[in-house]
Enzyme design. Structure first.
Site, mmCIF file in Angstrom:
data_model
loop_
_atom_site.group_PDB
_atom_site.id
_atom_site.type_symbol
_atom_site.label_atom_id
_atom_site.label_comp_id
_atom_site.label_asym_id
_atom_site.label_seq_id
_atom_site.Cartn_x
_atom_site.Cartn_y
_atom_site.Cartn_z
ATOM 1 C CB SER A 1 -0.982 -0.045 1.186
ATOM 2 O OG SER A 1 -1.849 1.056 1.180
ATOM 3 C CG HIS B 1 -5.652 0.267 -1.730
ATOM 4 N ND1 HIS B 1 -4.536 0.584 -2.468
ATOM 5 C CD2 HIS B 1 -5.303 0.446 -0.420
ATOM 6 C CE1 HIS B 1 -3.561 0.953 -1.646
ATOM 7 N NE2 HIS B 1 -3.997 0.861 -0.406
ATOM 8 C CG ASP C 1 -5.729 0.761 -5.623
ATOM 9 O OD1 ASP C 1 -6.390 1.519 -4.896
ATOM 10 O OD2 ASP C 1 -4.627 0.280 -5.301
#
Length: 412
Positions: free
Chosen positions: A220, A376, A347
């Site tokens: 991330s 995501h 995403d």
């Protein structure tokens, strides 16, 4: 096409039998409602199979790396079937933390000192019961870096450890400063552009287990971007044998712009901003010596938070300067070890148009694995996706392949 027709006939036949046997309503009894349901179901299945379920795109600058992945990591060539009732990116992103199981992992905690007088919390999964690697000195080690405000207790981290445990590996989780309950010793936290803490941790692991292969996986906007920036900065001067990066934000300007769209701001931006502020507020006593914490707590978006806190902490003249330094897309050509990067085109944290496709085509050490859906850190699959995700399978296959077949990647 024959297989598709067979699947549709099979589906509609079973659905028809179920409705006839279990749904005793005049609407269906008339036959009109049943026809509508069957028609809608068949249309949805056709749409799902033709437009949702797709093979990922594999982009790399070297035929050798591409061949290696396709031969040893079949997941990169398989069709990804997102969970049929929640395949949209935002829904996958929102549901994943609640629906995926959290395997129990018993950690051994360690604090290590940093050059500025701070401390970093490491959570070790030693895997002393490893059958495949009973010798602790040579047991492969996987360094895991959670997301922006994540810790070793995130479900995706626990799943990676579960996958690694099955292979006999040892894992260690780098908890960014101040997020896992430890006390800040200095008025400093972390940012995506600064890799000093990561370098400290890698040096520590290498000195502790010098004979063990060391790999890393970052996730991330936190761990994923920090790891990517580290790889860009270090080139071959790293102890890592290879790395994987999941759902990283490649261009911070594009990521923040996407997150500031009204729906995304409501669903994600405000919540993440509040999480960042909560972390700062927990350490107000030491941070308020250098920062206007009340001003930081009034930030409404991640961009405002970075303008008032992160960019100032790490000495950037402007937030734009910080965002440029934090964006790995500008430096990807400098990566000199094998790295596999998984992103989904839907995403909202890392929009598809900002993927560094052209840069990846110029670097034989970099491979982008791009799915059409997955959101995501979502990548849910299966009817009830509690146990494993597509991301878990990519992680497991890539780590295992590098450790067992890594000699084939020499001199990419």
């Amino acid at each position: 096409m024959i297989a598709l027709d067979f699947n549709l006939n099979f589906l509609t036949r079973d659905l028809s039998l179920y409705l006839e046997n279990h749904v005793k309503v005049a609407f269906f009894g008339s036959g009109v409602g049943l026809s509508l349901v069957l028609g809608f179901s068949a249309a949805y299945v056709c749409y799902y199979l033709s437009s949702v379920a797709k093979k990922p795109q594999l982009v790399t600058g070297g035929e050798k790396f591409c061949h290696f992945l396709k031969e040893h990591c079949p997941v990169v060539s398989e069709t990804y079937y997102p969970t049929f009732w929640c395949w949209e990116g935002r829904i996958q992103t929102l549901i994943r933390p609640f629906i995926t199981a959290k395997p129990w992992v018993e950690y051994r905690n360690e604090f290590i000192k940093t050059a500025d007088g701070g401390q970093i919390s490491l959570d070790w999964f030693d895997n002393d019961d490893s059958v495949y690697y009973p010798d602790t000195a040579s047991r492969p080690t996987i360094l895991l870096l959670p997301g922006l405000t994540g810790t070793s207790r995130e479900s995706y981290i626990l799943h990676m450890i579960q996958q690694s445990a099955a292979l006999g590996y040892r894992c260690v989780v780098l908890n960014n400063r101040g997020v896992s309950g430890e006390r800040l010793l200095t008025p400093r936290t972390y940012c995506a552009a600064n890799t000093e803490d990561l370098e400290t941790v890698i040096d520590h692991i290498q000195s502790t287990h010098s004979a063990a292969p060391l790999l890393a996986a970052g996730v991330s906007m936190g761990g994923g971007m920090i790891l990517a920036n580290y790889l860009c900065q270090k080139g071959r001067e790293t102890s890592l044998r290879a790395a994987a990066v999941f759902s990283a934000g490649w261009d911070v300007f594009e990521s923040t712009a996407s997150l500031e769209k009204p729906l995304n701001r409501f669903l994600f931006n405000s919540y993440l901003t509040s999480c960042l502020q909560a972390s700062v507020n927990r350490h107000r006593q030491i941070l308020e010596k250098l920062f206007d914490i009340d001003h930081v707590m009034k930030a409404k978006t991640i961009r405002e938070f970075d303008e008032r806190f992160t960019s100032i902490m790490f000495g950037y003249a402007t937030n734009k300067e910080y965002y440029k330094a934090a964006s790995p897309c500008h430096k990807l050509k400098s990566v000199q070890i094998p790295v596999l990067c998984l992103n989904a085109a839907d995403d909202v944290f890392s929009p598809g148009h900002a993927f560094p496709v052209e840069a990846a085509k110029q670097n034989p050490n970099v491979a982008l694995l791009l799915t059409s859906h997955g959101g995501h850190i979502g990548f849910l699959e299966g009817i009830w996706p509690r146990r494993s995700t597509y991301m878990d399978r990519v992680f497991k296959q890539f780590m295992q392949t590098v450790i067992e077949q890594g000699s084939e990647l020499e001199n990419l």
